[in-house]
Design an enzyme around this catalytic site. Structure first.
Site, PDB file in Angstrom:
ATOM      1  N   GLY A  86       0.815  -1.347  -0.093  1.00 46.23           N
ATOM      2  CA  GLY A  86      -0.006   0.111  -0.052  1.00 46.23           C
ATOM      3  C   GLY A  86       0.958   1.255   0.075  1.00 46.23           C
ATOM      4  O   GLY A  86       0.539   2.321  -0.356  1.00 46.23           O
ATOM      5  N   GLU A 126       2.912  -8.231  -1.626  1.00 46.40           N
ATOM      6  CA  GLU A 126       1.651  -8.861  -1.125  1.00 46.40           C
ATOM      7  C   GLU A 126       1.679 -10.608  -1.318  1.00 46.40           C
ATOM      8  O   GLU A 126       0.887 -11.081  -0.534  1.00 46.40           O
ATOM      9  CB  GLU A 126       0.368  -8.403  -2.002  1.00 46.40           C
TER      10      GLU A 126
HETATM   11  N1  CAA Z   1       1.450  -3.816   8.638  1.00 44.94           N
HETATM   12  C1  CAA Z   1       1.759  -3.823  10.231  1.00 44.94           C
HETATM   13  N2  CAA Z   1       2.811  -3.654  10.833  1.00 44.94           N
HETATM   14  C2  CAA Z   1       4.037  -3.685  10.120  1.00 44.94           C
HETATM   15  C3  CAA Z   1       4.004  -3.478   8.766  1.00 44.94           C
HETATM   16  C4  CAA Z   1       2.746  -3.752   7.910  1.00 44.94           C
HETATM   17  N3  CAA Z   1       2.848  -3.509   6.795  1.00 44.94           N
HETATM   18  N4  CAA Z   1       5.223  -3.394   8.292  1.00 44.94           N
HETATM   19  C5  CAA Z   1       6.024  -3.262   9.251  1.00 44.94           C
HETATM   20  N5  CAA Z   1       5.254  -3.526  10.462  1.00 44.94           N
HETATM   21  C6  CAA Z   1       5.662  -3.538  11.843  1.00 44.94           C
HETATM   22  C7  CAA Z   1       6.258  -4.859  12.548  1.00 44.94           C
HETATM   23  O1  CAA Z   1       5.293  -5.613  12.568  1.00 44.94           O
HETATM   24  C8  CAA Z   1       7.082  -4.277  13.584  1.00 44.94           C
HETATM   25  O2  CAA Z   1       6.296  -4.166  14.648  1.00 44.94           O
HETATM   26  P1  CAA Z   1       6.799  -4.704  16.039  1.00 44.94           P
HETATM   27  O3  CAA Z   1       8.063  -3.804  16.360  1.00 44.94           O
HETATM   28  O4  CAA Z   1       5.660  -4.113  17.018  1.00 44.94           O
HETATM   29  O5  CAA Z   1       7.228  -6.154  15.841  1.00 44.94           O
HETATM   30  C9  CAA Z   1       7.643  -3.066  12.990  1.00 44.94           C
HETATM   31  O6  CAA Z   1       6.697  -2.501  12.063  1.00 44.94           O
HETATM   32  C10 CAA Z   1       9.070  -3.114  12.624  1.00 44.94           C
HETATM   33  O7  CAA Z   1       8.941  -3.777  11.569  1.00 44.94           O
HETATM   34  P2  CAA Z   1      10.106  -4.983  11.383  1.00 44.94           P
HETATM   35  O8  CAA Z   1      10.620  -5.387  12.667  1.00 44.94           O
HETATM   36  O9  CAA Z   1       9.485  -6.042  10.643  1.00 44.94           O
HETATM   37  O10 CAA Z   1      11.312  -4.274  10.673  1.00 44.94           O
HETATM   38  P3  CAA Z   1      12.317  -4.771   9.763  1.00 44.94           P
HETATM   39  O11 CAA Z   1      13.400  -3.605   9.484  1.00 44.94           O
HETATM   40  O12 CAA Z   1      12.969  -6.103  10.300  1.00 44.94           O
HETATM   41  O13 CAA Z   1      11.611  -5.170   8.406  1.00 44.94           O
HETATM   42  C11 CAA Z   1      10.249  -4.537   6.561  1.00 44.94           C
HETATM   43  C12 CAA Z   1      11.045  -4.154   7.602  1.00 44.94           C
HETATM   44  C13 CAA Z   1      11.080  -5.430   5.416  1.00 44.94           C
HETATM   45  C14 CAA Z   1       9.594  -3.296   5.879  1.00 44.94           C
HETATM   46  C15 CAA Z   1       9.159  -5.688   7.109  1.00 44.94           C
HETATM   47  O14 CAA Z   1       8.841  -4.983   8.172  1.00 44.94           O
HETATM   48  C16 CAA Z   1       8.228  -6.112   6.143  1.00 44.94           C
HETATM   49  O15 CAA Z   1       8.131  -6.933   5.446  1.00 44.94           O
HETATM   50  N6  CAA Z   1       7.062  -5.394   6.350  1.00 44.94           N
HETATM   51  C17 CAA Z   1       5.767  -5.835   5.629  1.00 44.94           C
HETATM   52  C18 CAA Z   1       5.832  -5.444   4.304  1.00 44.94           C
HETATM   53  C19 CAA Z   1       4.546  -5.985   3.446  1.00 44.94           C
HETATM   54  O16 CAA Z   1       4.403  -7.174   3.121  1.00 44.94           O
HETATM   55  N7  CAA Z   1       3.781  -4.848   2.988  1.00 44.94           N
HETATM   56  C20 CAA Z   1       2.656  -5.219   2.141  1.00 44.94           C
HETATM   57  C21 CAA Z   1       1.521  -5.389   3.053  1.00 44.94           C
HETATM   58  S1  CAA Z   1      -0.022  -6.068   2.238  1.00 44.94           S
HETATM   59  C22 CAA Z   1      -0.733  -4.576   1.623  1.00 44.94           C
HETATM   60  O17 CAA Z   1      -0.040  -3.389   1.399  1.00 44.94           O
HETATM   61  C23 CAA Z   1      -1.929  -4.815   0.581  1.00 44.94           C
HETATM   62  C24 CAA Z   1      -2.400  -3.979  -0.011  1.00 44.94           C
HETATM   63  O18 CAA Z   1      -1.917  -3.783  -1.327  1.00 44.94           O
HETATM   64  C25 CAA Z   1      -3.463  -3.035   0.266  1.00 44.94           C
END
Ligand code: CAA
Length: 256
Positions: A110, A133
């Site tokens: 997003g 995703e």
């Molecule tokens: N939703 C909710 N929480 C999220 C998030 C997300 N998309 N991305 C990161 N966070 C949160 C983590 O859960 C974490 O929270 P806690 O400290 O409470 O555990 C905090 O943010 C920090 O994240 P990380 O510890 O994971 O940080 P990192 O440096 O190890 O990794 C990252 C960073 C690679 C961006 C990893 O956080 C990640 O892969 N995030 C998800 C990315 C993702 O999959 N995005 C797509 C979402 S689906 C979508 O967007 C659908 C759509 O089109 C509408």
């Protein structure tokens, strides 16, 4: 009162900062509701000539839709969630002002989709952009499957979708996913671009943006005809008189 977004206006720029750094600025319904509010404010405020959208915390622009908020959604709730975001993103794309995304860090899912709804994207060198995703068992829902192929081509977009790869900033630049990469501080670069925009006719920019947005969805001949109609509209504006008179009088134009 805004909890998850900071909104500020300075020097004719409306700054929208997504401010949930602990969750890497992930978008839930509250953030989207507030984003809708500030997009409205920026659009309606005549003092705002250009909008800059960025993320707080220095680690992410937006790391996607909020996965915790989506985990237990029903299909119907997921549809409403996607439509809510799509409607706001459409307003950003079609608003009569230029919107610049300043990306400092992750722009995923997003977040990548929000950046793509903006007119111009500036990224810092450390930024990573992608649509991961499918690692979650879903597809992009905030228009990523539609805007990404239009920006980078169908084949590159399909590869990004299927591999979920986070594309580094320099590569994003080379495929046209971002307009500029700077070592750091993409907001400063966005401000530089905004300052250049503010020197020009804002009413002409609005009509030019409209001609491109609407024309690209038309057959070429129709788009060209549409351009002539909007070109004609500019001749009913004060800016046209001022711009052309200033040129002929060999002085800088003074647009309001
Ligand atoms: N939703 C909710 N929480 C999220 C998030 C997300 N998309 N991305 C990161 N966070 C949160 C983590 O859960 C974490 O929270 P806690 O400290 O409470 O555990 C905090 O943010 C920090 O994240 P990380 O510890 O994971 O940080 P990192 O440096 O190890 O990794 C990252 C960073 C690679 C961006 C990893 O956080 C990640 O892969 N995030 C998800 C990315 C993702 O999959 N995005 C797509 C979402 S689906 C979508 O967007 C659908 C759509 O089109 C509408």
């Amino acid at each position: 009162m805004l909890d998850t977004i900071i909104y500020d206006v300075k020097n004719n720029i409306g700054y929208i900062t997504i401010n949930r750094p602990k969750a890497l600025n992930a978008l839930n319904q509250v953030v989207l509701g507030e984003l809708s509010e500030v997009v409205d404010m920026a659009e309606k405020d005549p003092n705002v000539k250009v909008v800059i959208i960025t993320g707080a915390g220095g680690k992410a622009f937006v790391a996607g839709a909020d996965i915790a908020a989506m985990q237990m959604m029903t299909p119907s709730e997921a549809y409403d969630f996607a439509r809510m975001a799509q409607e706001i993103y459409n307003r950003i794309q079609y608003m009569p002002k230029i919107v610049i995304a300043a990306i400092d860090g992750f722009a995923l899912g997003g977040g990548c989709e929000l950046a793509m709804a903006c007119d111009i994207r500036v990224a810092s060198a450390k930024s990573k952009i992608g649509i991961p995703e499918v690692t979650l068992g879903v597809i992009p829902g905030f228009a990523g499957t539609q805007r990404l192929p239009r920006l980078v081509g169908l084949s590159r977009a399909k590869e990004m979708l299927a591999t979920a790869r986070k594309v580094p900033a320099d590569e994003a630049l080379s495929i046209g996913l971002v307009n500029h990469v700077v070592e750091e501080n993409p907001v400063a670069k966005a401000e530089e671009i905004a300052a250049d925009i503010c020197k020009n006719s804002i009413s002409a920019i609005a009509l030019g943006k409209r001609a491109m947005n609407e024309g690209i969805e038309m057959e070429l001949k129709k788009g060209i005809e549409h351009e002539a109609a909007l070109f004609a509209v500019t001749f009913s504006t004060e800016d046209q008189r001022e711009g052309m008179t200033a040129f002929l009088e060999k002085r800088p134009a003074n647009f309001k």
